[in-house]
Design a protein around this motif. Structure first.
Motif, PDB file in Angstrom:
ATOM      1  N   SER A   5      -7.689   3.767  -4.155  1.00  0.00           N
ATOM      2  CA  SER A   5      -8.235   3.403  -5.465  1.00  0.00           C
ATOM      3  C   SER A   5      -8.643   1.940  -5.517  1.00  0.00           C
ATOM      4  O   SER A   5      -9.669   1.591  -6.115  1.00  0.00           O
ATOM      5  CB  SER A   5      -7.211   3.708  -6.563  1.00  0.00           C
ATOM      6  N   GLN A   6      -7.825   1.059  -4.870  1.00  0.00           N
ATOM      7  CA  GLN A   6      -8.181  -0.366  -4.829  1.00  0.00           C
ATOM      8  C   GLN A   6      -9.446  -0.580  -3.996  1.00  0.00           C
ATOM      9  O   GLN A   6     -10.317  -1.389  -4.350  1.00  0.00           O
ATOM     10  CB  GLN A   6      -7.017  -1.173  -4.264  1.00  0.00           C
ATOM     11  N   TRP A   7      -9.548   0.129  -2.884  1.00  0.00           N
ATOM     12  CA  TRP A   7     -10.733   0.025  -2.021  1.00  0.00           C
ATOM     13  C   TRP A   7     -11.983   0.480  -2.778  1.00  0.00           C
ATOM     14  O   TRP A   7     -13.013  -0.185  -2.749  1.00  0.00           O
ATOM     15  CB  TRP A   7     -10.524   0.874  -0.776  1.00  0.00           C
ATOM     16  N   ASN A   8     -11.893   1.604  -3.458  1.00  0.00           N
ATOM     17  CA  ASN A   8     -13.031   2.108  -4.221  1.00  0.00           C
ATOM     18  C   ASN A   8     -13.435   1.135  -5.319  1.00  0.00           C
ATOM     19  O   ASN A   8     -14.627   0.918  -5.574  1.00  0.00           O
ATOM     20  CB  ASN A   8     -12.691   3.464  -4.840  1.00  0.00           C
ATOM     21  N   ALA A   9     -12.443   0.534  -5.983  1.00  0.00           N
ATOM     22  CA  ALA A   9     -12.742  -0.429  -7.040  1.00  0.00           C
ATOM     23  C   ALA A   9     -13.431  -1.659  -6.477  1.00  0.00           C
ATOM     24  O   ALA A   9     -14.384  -2.186  -7.074  1.00  0.00           O
ATOM     25  CB  ALA A   9     -11.458  -0.818  -7.765  1.00  0.00           C
ATOM     26  N   ASN A  10     -12.992  -2.141  -5.308  1.00  0.00           N
ATOM     27  CA  ASN A  10     -13.608  -3.320  -4.691  1.00  0.00           C
ATOM     28  C   ASN A  10     -15.043  -3.027  -4.253  1.00  0.00           C
ATOM     29  O   ASN A  10     -15.938  -3.856  -4.415  1.00  0.00           O
ATOM     30  CB  ASN A  10     -12.779  -3.777  -3.493  1.00  0.00           C
ATOM     31  N   VAL A  11     -15.245  -1.858  -3.669  1.00  0.00           N
ATOM     32  CA  VAL A  11     -16.592  -1.480  -3.237  1.00  0.00           C
ATOM     33  C   VAL A  11     -17.523  -1.363  -4.437  1.00  0.00           C
ATOM     34  O   VAL A  11     -18.662  -1.837  -4.411  1.00  0.00           O
ATOM     35  CB  VAL A  11     -16.561  -0.151  -2.457  1.00  0.00           C
ATOM     36  N   ALA A  12     -17.030  -0.753  -5.518  1.00  0.00           N
ATOM     37  CA  ALA A  12     -17.833  -0.618  -6.722  1.00  0.00           C
ATOM     38  C   ALA A  12     -18.184  -1.977  -7.315  1.00  0.00           C
ATOM     39  O   ALA A  12     -19.324  -2.221  -7.725  1.00  0.00           O
ATOM     40  CB  ALA A  12     -17.098   0.244  -7.754  1.00  0.00           C
ATOM     41  N   ALA A  13     -17.184  -2.877  -7.346  1.00  0.00           N
ATOM     42  CA  ALA A  13     -17.431  -4.221  -7.880  1.00  0.00           C
ATOM     43  C   ALA A  13     -18.438  -4.971  -7.025  1.00  0.00           C
ATOM     44  O   ALA A  13     -19.334  -5.661  -7.548  1.00  0.00           O
ATOM     45  CB  ALA A  13     -16.121  -4.992  -7.964  1.00  0.00           C
ATOM     46  N   LEU A  14     -18.320  -4.847  -5.691  1.00  0.00           N
ATOM     47  CA  LEU A  14     -19.261  -5.511  -4.786  1.00  0.00           C
ATOM     48  C   LEU A  14     -20.669  -4.948  -4.963  1.00  0.00           C
ATOM     49  O   LEU A  14     -21.648  -5.700  -5.002  1.00  0.00           O
ATOM     50  CB  LEU A  14     -18.805  -5.323  -3.340  1.00  0.00           C
ATOM     51  N   PHE A  15     -20.756  -3.643  -5.108  1.00  0.00           N
ATOM     52  CA  PHE A  15     -22.066  -3.005  -5.265  1.00  0.00           C
ATOM     53  C   PHE A  15     -22.749  -3.460  -6.558  1.00  0.00           C
ATOM     54  O   PHE A  15     -23.896  -3.918  -6.538  1.00  0.00           O
ATOM     55  CB  PHE A  15     -21.900  -1.483  -5.270  1.00  0.00           C
TER      56      PHE A  15
END
Length: 242
Positions: A5-15
């Motif tokens: 969930s943290q990884w997905n949140a970071n990827v979404a924020a970066l995108f």
């Protein structure tokens, strides 16, 4: 260690952050490129260079074919759509152009041959592959534009650049990967026959296009040039081609 969930949140924020940054850069640079010449921001080196490119893009002839990048002209360079000036000086000298020339003799008057060649709507009659032409009827005069569509050669935009009745018909084409070509037919009457010369000069502005041409495309273009002239010669020699 990051959880899923943290990884997905970071990827979404970066995108979304990258998308927002890119959009802000686009809008900011685009607004700078439309500032008056006397504005201090217009004199900044990068803005000045991009303004020059954007002015070329807004020219009537190049708006749909050149300088689409606003922030960095990387992909214009890669795809051969980068133009620093409205007039490409290398076109006059044909600098860097490949040149394919072939002659033949036909049993028709030079004036009839040039008139027939200049009638773009009849090109499908003598091309060795399927071609669809969008053009006015009749032999096209200097300055006229027409469109050429084929699975083999792609979609090309042509403009007639020179017409000398009974002697010469020339047109310039542009296509994908920065393709620029000049097709010239010269005719010389020799008694009851005509000496017909076909010259195709072309180059790719795109580095990708130049690489593909050296590795793969040129043999096919050379073969097509030979086949086109052979088919044209046969058509002109046939009775009732007019």
């Amino acid at each position: 260690m990051l959880t899923v969930s943290q990884w997905n949140a970071n990827v979404a924020a970066l995108f979304f952050g990258s998308m927002l940054l890119g959009y802000m850069l686009y809008e900011t640079l685009h607004s700078f490129e439309h500032l008056p010449d006397a504005h201090p921001i217009s004199k900044l080196p990068w803005v000045r260079h991009m303004r020059q490119l954007h002015e070329v893009h807004h020219s009537r002839e190049l708006m749909t074919s050149a300088n689409f990048n606003i922030v960095v002209p990387l992909f214009d360079w890669l795809y051969g759509t980068l133009r620093w000036n409205i007039e490409d000086e290398s076109l006059a000298s044909r600098a860097g152009f490949a040149r394919l020339q072939r002659d033949t003799s036909v049993r028709s008057a030079a004036a009839d041959a040039i008139s027939y060649i200049g009638t773009a709507t009849r090109w499908p009659e003598w091309h060795p592959y399927d071609v669809r032409i969008e053009a006015p009827a009749g032999s096209l005069p200097e300055g006229k534009r027409f469109r050429y569509h084929s699975a083999r050669a792609g979609n090309l935009i042509w403009r007639v650049t020179e017409v000398i009745p009974g002697r010469r018909w020339q047109a310039r084409c542009e296509g994908k990967l920065g393709l620029v070509g000049f097709l010239t037919y010269d005719a010389v009457q020799e008694g009851s026959t005509t000496r017909l010369s076909r010259t195709f000069e072309y180059r790719f502005r795109s580095p990708i296009g130049r690489l593909l041409d050296r590795r793969f495309l040129r043999p096919g273009i050379e073969a097509d040039s030979i086949a086109v002239l052979d088919r044209l010669s046969g058509t002109l020699n046939a009775a009732g081609f007019r």
